[in-house]
Design a protein around this motif. Structure first.
Motif, PDB file in Angstrom:
ATOM      1  N   ILE A  36      12.024   6.418   2.628  1.00  0.00           N
ATOM      2  CA  ILE A  36      11.274   7.268   1.710  1.00  0.00           C
ATOM      3  C   ILE A  36      10.551   8.340   2.504  1.00  0.00           C
ATOM      4  N   SER A  37      10.123   9.379   1.829  1.00  0.00           N
ATOM      5  CA  SER A  37       9.405  10.453   2.511  1.00  0.00           C
ATOM      6  C   SER A  37       8.002   9.982   2.905  1.00  0.00           C
ATOM      7  N   ALA A  38       7.401  10.690   3.845  1.00  0.00           N
ATOM      8  CA  ALA A  38       6.047  10.360   4.291  1.00  0.00           C
ATOM      9  C   ALA A  38       5.055  10.486   3.144  1.00  0.00           C
ATOM     10  N   ARG A  39       5.255  11.449   2.293  1.00  0.00           N
ATOM     11  CA  ARG A  39       4.347  11.646   1.150  1.00  0.00           C
ATOM     12  C   ARG A  39       4.397  10.448   0.204  1.00  0.00           C
ATOM     13  N   VAL A  40       5.606  10.007  -0.119  1.00  0.00           N
ATOM     14  CA  VAL A  40       5.756   8.838  -0.998  1.00  0.00           C
ATOM     15  C   VAL A  40       5.196   7.599  -0.314  1.00  0.00           C
ATOM     16  N   ARG A  41       5.500   7.423   0.978  1.00  0.00           N
ATOM     17  CA  ARG A  41       4.998   6.273   1.735  1.00  0.00           C
ATOM     18  C   ARG A  41       3.479   6.225   1.717  1.00  0.00           C
ATOM     19  N   ASP A  42       2.838   7.341   1.997  1.00  0.00           N
ATOM     20  CA  ASP A  42       1.370   7.377   2.033  1.00  0.00           C
ATOM     21  C   ASP A  42       0.765   7.072   0.676  1.00  0.00           C
ATOM     22  N   GLU A  43       1.334   7.619  -0.382  1.00  0.00           N
ATOM     23  CA  GLU A  43       0.821   7.359  -1.730  1.00  0.00           C
ATOM     24  C   GLU A  43       1.040   5.895  -2.112  1.00  0.00           C
ATOM     25  N   LEU A  44       2.201   5.367  -1.806  1.00  0.00           N
ATOM     26  CA  LEU A  44       2.502   3.972  -2.099  1.00  0.00           C
ATOM     27  C   LEU A  44       1.569   3.044  -1.329  1.00  0.00           C
ATOM     28  N   TRP A  45       1.343   3.335  -0.052  1.00  0.00           N
ATOM     29  CA  TRP A  45       0.454   2.496   0.759  1.00  0.00           C
ATOM     30  C   TRP A  45      -0.985   2.566   0.250  1.00  0.00           C
ATOM     31  N   THR A  46      -1.436   3.715  -0.191  1.00  0.00           N
ATOM     32  CA  THR A  46      -2.787   3.840  -0.750  1.00  0.00           C
ATOM     33  C   THR A  46      -2.945   2.920  -1.955  1.00  0.00           C
ATOM     34  N   GLN A  47      -1.939   2.881  -2.805  1.00  0.00           N
ATOM     35  CA  GLN A  47      -1.986   2.017  -3.990  1.00  0.00           C
ATOM     36  C   GLN A  47      -1.941   0.544  -3.600  1.00  0.00           C
ATOM     37  N   VAL A  48      -1.090   0.191  -2.646  1.00  0.00           N
ATOM     38  CA  VAL A  48      -0.992  -1.202  -2.200  1.00  0.00           C
ATOM     39  C   VAL A  48      -2.308  -1.651  -1.575  1.00  0.00           C
ATOM     40  N   ALA A  49      -2.866  -0.863  -0.684  1.00  0.00           N
ATOM     41  CA  ALA A  49      -4.108  -1.223   0.005  1.00  0.00           C
ATOM     42  C   ALA A  49      -5.270  -1.383  -0.974  1.00  0.00           C
ATOM     43  N   ALA A  50      -5.298  -0.579  -2.020  1.00  0.00           N
ATOM     44  CA  ALA A  50      -6.376  -0.657  -3.006  1.00  0.00           C
ATOM     45  C   ALA A  50      -6.248  -1.894  -3.899  1.00  0.00           C
ATOM     46  N   ALA A  51      -5.037  -2.413  -4.050  1.00  0.00           N
ATOM     47  CA  ALA A  51      -4.800  -3.508  -4.985  1.00  0.00           C
ATOM     48  C   ALA A  51      -4.496  -4.837  -4.321  1.00  0.00           C
ATOM     49  N   VAL A  52      -4.604  -4.930  -3.015  1.00  0.00           N
ATOM     50  CA  VAL A  52      -4.177  -6.127  -2.294  1.00  0.00           C
ATOM     51  C   VAL A  52      -5.014  -7.353  -2.665  1.00  0.00           C
ATOM     52  N   GLY A  53      -6.244  -7.188  -3.103  1.00  0.00           N
ATOM     53  CA  GLY A  53      -7.081  -8.313  -3.521  1.00  0.00           C
ATOM     54  C   GLY A  53      -7.312  -9.302  -2.406  1.00  0.00           C
ATOM     55  N   ASP A  54      -7.060 -10.583  -2.687  1.00  0.00           N
ATOM     56  CA  ASP A  54      -7.242 -11.643  -1.688  1.00  0.00           C
ATOM     57  C   ASP A  54      -6.044 -11.767  -0.754  1.00  0.00           C
ATOM     58  N   GLY A  55      -4.996 -11.014  -1.010  1.00  0.00           N
ATOM     59  CA  GLY A  55      -3.796 -11.071  -0.189  1.00  0.00           C
ATOM     60  C   GLY A  55      -3.889 -10.180   1.032  1.00  0.00           C
ATOM     61  N   ALA A  56      -2.729  -9.875   1.593  1.00  0.00           N
ATOM     62  CA  ALA A  56      -2.661  -9.017   2.772  1.00  0.00           C
ATOM     63  C   ALA A  56      -1.353  -8.247   2.748  1.00  0.00           C
ATOM     64  N   ALA A  57      -1.347  -7.111   3.423  1.00  0.00           N
ATOM     65  CA  ALA A  57      -0.137  -6.293   3.513  1.00  0.00           C
ATOM     66  C   ALA A  57      -0.096  -5.591   4.861  1.00  0.00           C
ATOM     67  N   VAL A  58       1.126  -5.349   5.326  1.00  0.00           N
ATOM     68  CA  VAL A  58       1.357  -4.648   6.594  1.00  0.00           C
ATOM     69  C   VAL A  58       2.424  -3.595   6.349  1.00  0.00           C
ATOM     70  N   CYS A  59       2.196  -2.397   6.877  1.00  0.00           N
ATOM     71  CA  CYS A  59       3.172  -1.316   6.764  1.00  0.00           C
ATOM     72  C   CYS A  59       3.541  -0.839   8.171  1.00  0.00           C
ATOM     73  N   VAL A  60       4.842  -0.760   8.445  1.00  0.00           N
ATOM     74  CA  VAL A  60       5.334  -0.256   9.725  1.00  0.00           C
ATOM     75  C   VAL A  60       6.247   0.923   9.424  1.00  0.00           C
ATOM     76  N   HIS A  61       5.965   2.046  10.082  1.00  0.00           N
ATOM     77  CA  HIS A  61       6.797   3.228   9.869  1.00  0.00           C
ATOM     78  C   HIS A  61       6.841   4.075  11.128  1.00  0.00           C
ATOM     79  N   PRO A  62       7.863   4.930  11.262  1.00  0.00           N
ATOM     80  CA  PRO A  62       7.996   5.764  12.455  1.00  0.00           C
ATOM     81  C   PRO A  62       6.883   6.798  12.561  1.00  0.00           C
ATOM     82  N   THR A  63       6.525   7.099  13.793  1.00  0.00           N
ATOM     83  CA  THR A  63       5.565   8.166  14.058  1.00  0.00           C
ATOM     84  C   THR A  63       5.822   8.701  15.465  1.00  0.00           C
ATOM     85  N   ASP A  64       5.135   9.770  15.812  1.00  0.00           N
ATOM     86  CA  ASP A  64       5.350  10.410  17.104  1.00  0.00           C
ATOM     87  C   ASP A  64       4.348   9.874  18.128  1.00  0.00           C
ATOM     88  N   ASN A  65       4.621   8.682  18.662  1.00  0.00           N
ATOM     89  CA  ASN A  65       3.805   8.115  19.734  1.00  0.00           C
ATOM     90  C   ASN A  65       4.731   7.409  20.726  1.00  0.00           C
TER      91      ASN A  65
END
Length: 108
Positions: A36-65
């Motif tokens: 997916i595009s970086a824009r979609v990824r960032d928006e999706l991750w924002t929603q996941v992080a806000a709704a994770v509740g008592d659970g947990a989530a991890v996101c791994v994606h490419p970057t320039d490092n």
């Protein structure tokens, strides 16, 4: 340009899982993969992080490092991402100290 994204979830609400499957494939329970595009990824991750509740989530994606990827987490986890001179490493939190149970001896 689409990039490979991997999201892993633990004990998140069902609607979070539903949102993720709209954009990503779920090859195993709680594991989501897709391009997916970086824009979609960032928006999706924002929603996941806000709704994770008592659970947990991890996101791994490419970057320039140096490692060519980055790790982002949400929720309470025993593991945390540590920056060690530009490298992302995983650190473990120790278990909380056992509570006082009187004269009872615990095996740890």
């Amino acid at each position: 340009m689409p990039n490979l994204v991997v999201i892993s979830t633990t004990a998140v609400p069902d609607y979070v899982r539903g949102s993720l499957t709209r954009w990503l494939t779920e090859p195993a329970p709680g594991l989501y993969v897709g391009s997916i595009s970086a824009r979609v990824r960032d928006e999706l991750w924002t929603q996941v992080a806000a709704a994770v509740g008592d659970g947990a989530a991890v996101c791994v994606h490419p970057t320039d490092n140096e490692q060519r990827y980055t790790i982002t987490t949400a929720g309470q986890r025993r593991r945390s991402v540590l920056d060690f001179e530009g490298l992302e490493l995983i650190g473990f939190h120790q278990h909380p100290a056992p509570q006082d149970h009187g004269n009872e001896q615990l095996p740890f």
